[in-house]
Enzyme design. Structure first.
Site, PDB file in Angstrom:
ATOM      1  NE  ARG A  70      41.369  42.139  45.897  1.00  0.00           N
ATOM      2  CZ  ARG A  70      42.434  42.732  46.796  1.00  0.00           C
ATOM      3  NH1 ARG A  70      43.246  41.803  46.980  1.00  0.00           N
ATOM      4  NH2 ARG A  70      42.409  44.053  46.896  1.00  0.00           N
TER       5      ARG A  70
ATOM      6  CG  HIS B 227      44.323  44.452  42.534  1.00  0.00           C
ATOM      7  ND1 HIS B 227      42.912  45.052  42.342  1.00  0.00           N
ATOM      8  CD2 HIS B 227      45.020  45.079  41.474  1.00  0.00           C
ATOM      9  CE1 HIS B 227      42.981  45.676  41.142  1.00  0.00           C
ATOM     10  NE2 HIS B 227      43.973  45.658  40.903  1.00  0.00           N
TER      11      HIS B 227
ATOM     12  CE1 TYR C  16      45.258  44.118  50.464  1.00  0.00           C
ATOM     13  CE2 TYR C  16      47.442  44.404  49.257  1.00  0.00           C
ATOM     14  CZ  TYR C  16      46.184  43.697  49.534  1.00  0.00           C
ATOM     15  OH  TYR C  16      45.614  43.240  48.377  1.00  0.00           O
TER      16      TYR C  16
END
Lengths: 370, 326
Positions: A269, A273, A283
């Site tokens: 991705r 998100h 992250y």
């Protein structure tokens, strides 16, 4: 007395660490690594595949922008996952039953949902989930991670019991989804009943911020199929032809009455998100992201198609304009949707309103008439 | 007419529906060859075949998710959760998926699933087998919750539940399975799902109860009758929806109300009944509404069960208090 080992768990653990190479037709450098499979497809096919990926990328870019403008609501970015999404969905027929999750909107649209309804779903409008006019064979996008896996087993068992010819159920979850009990119950029920179902794991490396290695000690997610006794495979999810070829074979296998299949696509991705505040910088490092960006499914197929004289910047730009027009029209249509009424929601709760619900319908109708 | 136990009435209801509708399917843990751990599905697989009556892998969430999927393909599933205490495993599939399907599809897709499950205490089961968790499902929009108190209702309500196009949680009382017998009509008949039942008419006090507590309440009514007190007993039959018309009518008639449930006192069905009567009929009342329920502990260890479960003595004491209130 010598050390006789009845069972060697260290050796057994080491066996489990053996690396698996995902299936591939075109590698990250745009080189054909499986010429025989590649040659099965005509120039027209290749252009069609390229267009599907550009379509999804454009839908993503516009959805992203529309979300920022406040013209769409919930949006889970799909950039980077075009080969995985489009390559898998294309293998299915419109009569197959799809059980998507919330990042699978592009596949759902290709399966028959008009874009304007997908936009209504994003905004939070019930008409986005009303598939009757188009007879879309799908359940509305799943929010609870993994829950759709069991429902897929149920739909597929229904297809089997109804003796519906040449029809399968197919579904998607992500890498995080494979940690859910429902994931396992779904593939296990499907295996136990030998139903026509194809399960996809789109492994994009992260469940929001939690990396794939935290989810499980298993070397691949695909191998979870082994415990359910169903065939499984890991495929390069950035390689359209590899995904498509695998999905087609899985569909054929399941439709022929052989039982279910589990497919893991390795993808990434590119963005956050969702557009509701997630920041991947918290992250993921640029060092980790860059190789995946270079691995963009569009880049490798652009190269192949351009080398063959089938694609150019101009062709792509003109196709992107077409898609943008389509999206513009869809937004316009979505804007025309009627205002939702709580009285109508109440009517949807039970087939025949119960006395208490009927009281509430009456009260809301009076309020709505004002 | 035939004399049937509560569980025989249930088996009989299932048989009628397997016969009359070839889209009905019965499945769950041990329901096939074994005929269910209580024999509720005894003989049905032999009679209707493994395609219609079948065992599943042991996973409650899977059983309910399977039901939703089958309903999407036009079936009328009748899954069994072996004991209702196991329902926690399936709560997303019930409250997050099944119950919302019609609503989230704009009323275009019905999922006519009837989940059968035994519940209720008094038979000294291990943990998680006897809990009264009906309020948990009764608070979910889109679910019907049905609790028969006798063999006649068990058969008629189960047939109505299966024929109804909404998802239904059909809660069978474990203690009544074999302890209660009654005359039950043969063949198909329905008991309406939205109607409470005045099982005994009276004029001095209304006791509202459901499932096994209806029978406890009837004992109290009979005892008080000998003292000249006329007690009306209303069996809710359905906890979602609750037939507030019948209970309000009864409250307005007797002016005194006691609500009984086996479940803990915590937010529950009795609270809902008390609220409805308070909102709709408080001015008709001559005494505060009483409530009998179990104490707010986790369901007790088996040996302490009899001290914990609300029984006829508890109901009688509270009934007297309400009758004597001035």
């Amino acid at each position: 007395m010598s050390e006789v080992k009845f069972v060697d768990f260290v050796a057994k653990k080491n066996e489990l660490q053996e690396k698996v190479e995902p299936l591939q037709v075109v590698n990250g450098k745009g080189e054909i690594v499986n010429q025989a499979v590649f040659d099965k497809y005509s120039d027209e096919d290749l252009v069609k595949f390229m267009k599907l990926m550009v379509w999804e990328r454009t839908l993503h870019q516009r959805s992203n922008a529309l979300t920022r403008q406040g013209r769409l609501g919930f949006y889970a970015p799909t950039e980077g996952q075009e080969a995985s999404g489009m390559g898998s969905q294309l293998a299915f027929k419109s009569t197959d039953f799809m059980l998507p999750a919330y990042r699978d909107i592009p596949q759902l649209i290709q399966h028959g949902l008009p874009i304007w309804k997908a936009f209504l779903w994003s905004r939070g409008h019930v008409l986005g989930n009303d598939y009757t006019d188009e007879n879309v064979q799908a359940l509305a996008p799943q929010i609870i991670i993994g829950a759709q896996y069991i429902e897929t087993a149920g739909v597929a068992l229904g297809l089997k019991k109804n003796k519906t010819k040449d029809t399968v159920a197919f579904t998607y979850t992500g890498d995080g989804g494979t940690s859910q009990g429902d994931f396992y119950e779904g593939i296990n029920f499907a295996g136990a009943f030998q139903v026509p179902a194809v399960f996809f794991i789109q492994n994009n490396g992260y469940a929001i911020s939690v990396p794939r290695h935290v989810q499980t000690a298993a070397v691949t997610l695909a191998q979870k199929g082994m415990a359910a006794g169903i065939p499984y495979v890991q495929v390069d999810g950035m390689d359209f032809l590899a995904v498509y070829e695998t999905a087609k074979a899985a569909r054929e296998y399941a439709a022929a009455g052989n039982g279910p299949v589990l497919i893991e696509t390795l993808t990434f991705r590119f963005g956050p998100h969702t557009n509701a505040g997630d920041d991947p910088k918290r992250y993921r490092s640029p060092e980790e992201e860059q190789p995946w960006f270079d691995n963009d499914p569009l880049i490798r197929y652009r190269k192949i198609l351009t080398d063959k004289g089938l694609w150019s910047e101009e062709i792509e730009a003109s196709y992107v304009d077409e898609v943008k027009d389509e999206i513009k029209a869809a937004i316009k249509k979505a804007d025309e949707a009627p205002k939702q009424k709580i009285s109508e929601f109440l009517e949807n709760v039970f087939e025949v309103p119960t006395p208490e619900v009927a009281e509430q319908i009456k009260a809301f109708k009076a309020k709505e008439a004002k | 007419m035939a004399t049937m136990s509560y569980i025989q009435a249930i088996t009989d209801a299932l048989r009628t529906q397997l016969k009359s509708d070839d889209k009905t399917l019965i499945f769950g843990e041990d329901v096939g060859k074994n005929g269910g751990v209580f024999r509720a599905t005894d003989g049905l697989q032999a009679e209707f075949g493994e395609d219609r009556v079948f065992d599943t892998p042991l996973a409650e969430s899977g059983i309910i998710g399977l039901s939703t999927g089958l309903a999407l393909q036009g079936f009328r599933p009748i899954p069994e959760i072996q004991f209702f205490g196991f329902v926690f495993e399936a709560m997303d599939q019930i409250a997050g998926q099944l119950s919302r399907t019609r609503y989230r599809t704009n009323g275009t897709v019905n999922v006519p699933v009837t989940i059968r499950s035994p519940f209720g205490g008094g038979t000294h089961t291990p943990e998680m087998h006897a809990d009264s968790l009906e309020a948990m499902v009764a608070s979910v929009p889109g679910l019907r919750v049905v609790t028969p108190s006798n063999p006649y209702d068990a058969k008629g309500l189960l047939i109505s539940s299966i024929k109804n196009n909404d998802p239904v949680i059909f809660l069978e009382n474990l203690k009544l399975y074999r302890s209660m017998k009654a005359d039950v009509p043969e063949g198909e008949y329905e008991v309406p799902l939205d109607k409470a039942n005045v099982v005994r008419e009276g004029s001095d006090l209304t006791i509202i109860a459901y499932s096994a507590e209806v029978n406890e309440s009837l004992k109290v009514a009979e005892k008080l009758e000998k003292e000249g007190k006329s007690v009306e007993v209303v069996d809710l039959r359905s906890l979602a929806p609750i037939d507030f018309e019948t209970i309000v009518k009864s409250a307005e008639k007797t002016h005194r109300v006691l609500v009984v449930q086996e479940a803990q006192r915590l937010a529950g069905v009795a609270s809902k009944v008390v609220s409805e009567i308070s909102e709709r009929a408080i001015l008709a009342l001559d005494a505060p509404i009483g409530r009998i329920s179990a104490p707010d502990t986790i369901y007790p260890f088996g040996l302490a069960e009899d001290d914990w479960l609300p029984n006829a003595d508890d109901i009688e004491a509270k009934a007297r208090e309400i009758l004597e209130f001035n």
